[in-house]
Design a protein around this motif. Structure first.
Motif, PDB file in Angstrom:
ATOM      1  N   LYS A  93      73.400  64.106  72.150  1.00 11.98           N
ATOM      2  CA  LYS A  93      72.696  63.581  73.315  1.00 11.98           C
ATOM      3  C   LYS A  93      71.525  64.503  73.670  1.00 11.98           C
ATOM      4  O   LYS A  93      71.570  65.702  73.447  1.00 11.98           O
ATOM      5  CB  LYS A  93      73.641  63.494  74.502  1.00 11.98           C
ATOM      6  CG  LYS A  93      74.932  62.744  74.218  1.00 11.98           C
ATOM      7  CD  LYS A  93      75.005  61.509  75.051  1.00 11.98           C
ATOM      8  CE  LYS A  93      76.358  60.848  74.937  1.00 11.98           C
ATOM      9  NZ  LYS A  93      76.444  59.818  73.980  1.00 11.98           N
ATOM     10  N   GLN A  94      70.484  63.926  74.240  1.00 10.66           N
ATOM     11  CA  GLN A  94      69.284  64.686  74.603  1.00 10.66           C
ATOM     12  C   GLN A  94      69.609  65.804  75.587  1.00 10.66           C
ATOM     13  O   GLN A  94      69.091  66.909  75.479  1.00 10.66           O
ATOM     14  CB  GLN A  94      68.237  63.738  75.188  1.00 10.66           C
ATOM     15  CG  GLN A  94      66.901  64.395  75.456  1.00 10.66           C
ATOM     16  CD  GLN A  94      66.189  64.818  74.191  1.00 10.66           C
ATOM     17  OE1 GLN A  94      66.316  64.177  73.156  1.00 10.66           O
ATOM     18  NE2 GLN A  94      65.430  65.893  74.263  1.00 10.66           N
ATOM     19  N   TRP A  95      70.501  65.550  76.569  1.00 11.03           N
ATOM     20  CA  TRP A  95      70.809  66.572  77.567  1.00 11.03           C
ATOM     21  C   TRP A  95      71.522  67.763  76.926  1.00 11.03           C
ATOM     22  O   TRP A  95      71.390  68.893  77.389  1.00 11.03           O
ATOM     23  CB  TRP A  95      71.607  66.010  78.737  1.00 11.03           C
ATOM     24  CG  TRP A  95      73.017  65.600  78.426  1.00 11.03           C
ATOM     25  CD1 TRP A  95      73.460  64.357  78.089  1.00 11.03           C
ATOM     26  CD2 TRP A  95      74.184  66.444  78.430  1.00 11.03           C
ATOM     27  NE1 TRP A  95      74.815  64.370  77.876  1.00 11.03           N
ATOM     28  CE2 TRP A  95      75.288  65.640  78.087  1.00 11.03           C
ATOM     29  CE3 TRP A  95      74.386  67.793  78.688  1.00 11.03           C
ATOM     30  CZ2 TRP A  95      76.577  66.141  77.991  1.00 11.03           C
ATOM     31  CZ3 TRP A  95      75.686  68.296  78.593  1.00 11.03           C
ATOM     32  CH2 TRP A  95      76.759  67.467  78.257  1.00 11.03           C
ATOM     33  N   GLN A  96      72.254  67.535  75.842  1.00 13.24           N
ATOM     34  CA  GLN A  96      72.940  68.631  75.163  1.00 13.24           C
ATOM     35  C   GLN A  96      71.925  69.559  74.496  1.00 13.24           C
ATOM     36  O   GLN A  96      72.070  70.773  74.532  1.00 13.24           O
ATOM     37  CB  GLN A  96      73.935  68.078  74.137  1.00 13.24           C
ATOM     38  CG  GLN A  96      75.080  67.343  74.805  1.00 13.24           C
ATOM     39  CD  GLN A  96      75.920  66.550  73.839  1.00 13.24           C
ATOM     40  OE1 GLN A  96      75.418  65.991  72.867  1.00 13.24           O
ATOM     41  NE2 GLN A  96      77.214  66.482  74.119  1.00 13.24           N
ATOM     42  N   ARG A 143      70.868  78.077  68.908  1.00 16.16           N
ATOM     43  CA  ARG A 143      70.260  76.951  68.188  1.00 16.16           C
ATOM     44  C   ARG A 143      71.061  75.689  68.453  1.00 16.16           C
ATOM     45  O   ARG A 143      72.288  75.735  68.524  1.00 16.16           O
ATOM     46  CB  ARG A 143      70.235  77.225  66.689  1.00 16.16           C
ATOM     47  CG  ARG A 143      69.252  78.312  66.313  1.00 16.16           C
ATOM     48  CD  ARG A 143      69.106  78.502  64.826  1.00 16.16           C
ATOM     49  NE  ARG A 143      68.677  77.265  64.176  1.00 16.16           N
ATOM     50  CZ  ARG A 143      68.826  77.048  62.865  1.00 16.16           C
ATOM     51  NH1 ARG A 143      69.378  77.963  62.105  1.00 16.16           N
ATOM     52  NH2 ARG A 143      68.415  75.919  62.338  1.00 16.16           N
ATOM     53  N   TYR A 144      70.338  74.591  68.570  1.00 14.09           N
ATOM     54  CA  TYR A 144      70.960  73.274  68.738  1.00 14.09           C
ATOM     55  C   TYR A 144      70.943  72.541  67.405  1.00 14.09           C
ATOM     56  O   TYR A 144      69.952  72.589  66.669  1.00 14.09           O
ATOM     57  CB  TYR A 144      70.204  72.445  69.780  1.00 14.09           C
ATOM     58  CG  TYR A 144      70.714  71.028  69.857  1.00 14.09           C
ATOM     59  CD1 TYR A 144      71.845  70.725  70.606  1.00 14.09           C
ATOM     60  CD2 TYR A 144      70.099  70.006  69.152  1.00 14.09           C
ATOM     61  CE1 TYR A 144      72.339  69.438  70.650  1.00 14.09           C
ATOM     62  CE2 TYR A 144      70.585  68.714  69.196  1.00 14.09           C
ATOM     63  CZ  TYR A 144      71.699  68.439  69.946  1.00 14.09           C
ATOM     64  OH  TYR A 144      72.192  67.165  69.992  1.00 14.09           O
ATOM     65  N   PHE A 145      72.040  71.871  67.100  1.00 14.12           N
ATOM     66  CA  PHE A 145      72.150  71.060  65.897  1.00 14.12           C
ATOM     67  C   PHE A 145      72.627  69.673  66.282  1.00 14.12           C
ATOM     68  O   PHE A 145      73.542  69.533  67.098  1.00 14.12           O
ATOM     69  CB  PHE A 145      73.163  71.668  64.906  1.00 14.12           C
ATOM     70  CG  PHE A 145      72.743  72.997  64.358  1.00 14.12           C
ATOM     71  CD1 PHE A 145      72.054  73.080  63.166  1.00 14.12           C
ATOM     72  CD2 PHE A 145      73.038  74.166  65.037  1.00 14.12           C
ATOM     73  CE1 PHE A 145      71.668  74.311  62.649  1.00 14.12           C
ATOM     74  CE2 PHE A 145      72.652  75.395  64.542  1.00 14.12           C
ATOM     75  CZ  PHE A 145      71.970  75.470  63.335  1.00 14.12           C
ATOM     76  N   ASP A 146      72.015  68.664  65.677  1.00 18.83           N
ATOM     77  CA  ASP A 146      72.495  67.305  65.860  1.00 18.83           C
ATOM     78  C   ASP A 146      73.872  67.183  65.217  1.00 18.83           C
ATOM     79  O   ASP A 146      74.194  67.909  64.266  1.00 18.83           O
ATOM     80  CB  ASP A 146      71.509  66.325  65.203  1.00 18.83           C
ATOM     81  CG  ASP A 146      71.853  64.902  65.516  1.00 18.83           C
ATOM     82  OD1 ASP A 146      72.438  64.235  64.623  1.00 18.83           O
ATOM     83  OD2 ASP A 146      71.561  64.446  66.639  1.00 18.83           O
ATOM     84  N   HIS A 147      74.678  66.273  65.733  1.00 19.49           N
ATOM     85  CA  HIS A 147      76.042  66.074  65.242  1.00 19.49           C
ATOM     86  C   HIS A 147      76.057  65.913  63.719  1.00 19.49           C
ATOM     87  O   HIS A 147      76.958  66.416  63.037  1.00 19.49           O
ATOM     88  CB  HIS A 147      76.638  64.853  65.920  1.00 19.49           C
ATOM     89  CG  HIS A 147      78.082  64.627  65.676  1.00 19.49           C
ATOM     90  ND1 HIS A 147      78.764  65.116  64.586  1.00 19.49           N
ATOM     91  CD2 HIS A 147      79.007  63.945  66.387  1.00 19.49           C
ATOM     92  CE1 HIS A 147      80.020  64.744  64.639  1.00 19.49           C
ATOM     93  NE2 HIS A 147      80.193  64.034  65.717  1.00 19.49           N
ATOM     94  N   ASN A 148      75.059  65.248  63.163  1.00 18.73           N
ATOM     95  CA  ASN A 148      74.995  65.040  61.707  1.00 18.73           C
ATOM     96  C   ASN A 148      74.759  66.333  60.938  1.00 18.73           C
ATOM     97  O   ASN A 148      74.978  66.384  59.727  1.00 18.73           O
ATOM     98  CB  ASN A 148      73.878  64.041  61.361  1.00 18.73           C
ATOM     99  CG  ASN A 148      74.136  62.673  61.952  1.00 18.73           C
ATOM    100  OD1 ASN A 148      75.280  62.234  62.044  1.00 18.73           O
ATOM    101  ND2 ASN A 148      73.076  62.002  62.339  1.00 18.73           N
ATOM    102  N   ASP A 149      74.318  67.378  61.598  1.00 17.68           N
ATOM    103  CA  ASP A 149      74.041  68.668  60.962  1.00 17.68           C
ATOM    104  C   ASP A 149      75.081  69.725  61.307  1.00 17.68           C
ATOM    105  O   ASP A 149      74.818  70.922  61.216  1.00 17.68           O
ATOM    106  CB  ASP A 149      72.655  69.163  61.374  1.00 17.68           C
ATOM    107  CG  ASP A 149      71.558  68.204  60.953  1.00 17.68           C
ATOM    108  OD1 ASP A 149      71.666  67.628  59.857  1.00 17.68           O
ATOM    109  OD2 ASP A 149      70.591  68.031  61.729  1.00 17.68           O
ATOM    110  N   ALA A 150      76.275  69.296  61.680  1.00 18.62           N
ATOM    111  CA  ALA A 150      77.319  70.232  62.090  1.00 18.62           C
ATOM    112  C   ALA A 150      77.679  71.223  60.980  1.00 18.62           C
ATOM    113  O   ALA A 150      77.957  72.379  61.247  1.00 18.62           O
ATOM    114  CB  ALA A 150      78.567  69.472  62.542  1.00 18.62           C
ATOM    115  N   ALA A 151      77.655  70.781  59.730  1.00 19.72           N
ATOM    116  CA  ALA A 151      77.978  71.682  58.618  1.00 19.72           C
ATOM    117  C   ALA A 151      76.961  72.822  58.542  1.00 19.72           C
ATOM    118  O   ALA A 151      77.328  73.970  58.290  1.00 19.72           O
ATOM    119  CB  ALA A 151      78.020  70.910  57.291  1.00 19.72           C
ATOM    120  N   GLU A 152      75.698  72.519  58.772  1.00 20.61           N
ATOM    121  CA  GLU A 152      74.673  73.554  58.779  1.00 20.61           C
ATOM    122  C   GLU A 152      74.897  74.535  59.912  1.00 20.61           C
ATOM    123  O   GLU A 152      74.702  75.743  59.764  1.00 20.61           O
ATOM    124  CB  GLU A 152      73.282  72.918  58.906  1.00 20.61           C
ATOM    125  CG  GLU A 152      72.158  73.921  58.890  1.00 20.61           C
ATOM    126  CD  GLU A 152      70.787  73.294  59.110  1.00 20.61           C
ATOM    127  OE1 GLU A 152      69.830  74.054  59.280  1.00 20.61           O
ATOM    128  OE2 GLU A 152      70.686  72.060  59.114  1.00 20.61           O
TER     129      GLU A 152
END
Length: 63
Positions: free
Chosen positions: A31-34, A50-59
């Motif tokens: 989410k944008q607020w996260q 650093r913020y990562f999108d859910h799809n980049d959790a492995a990174e």
């Protein structure tokens, strides 16, 4: 929602106790607020945040 609040409170307690020990902090969300919270937190810690999108959790986990 209550579970998220409890998890957030426990995370805050951990962060306060180990403030000087944390070097890197990865925030994963969808989410944008996260993403905004990751930016908001930067001045309150010495850690690299650093913020990562859910799809980049492995990174996020790999550092």
């Amino acid at each position: 929602m209550v579970g998220q609040l409890v998890a957030g409170t426990e995370g805050l307690k951990f962060g306060v106790k180990h403030f000087a020990d944390i070097e890197r902090l990865a925030m994963v969300g969808e989410k944008q607020w996260q993403q905004g919270m990751a930016t908001f937190c930067k001045p309150f810690t010495k850690a690299q945040v650093r913020y990562f999108d859910h799809n980049d959790a492995a990174e996020a986990r790999s550092g």
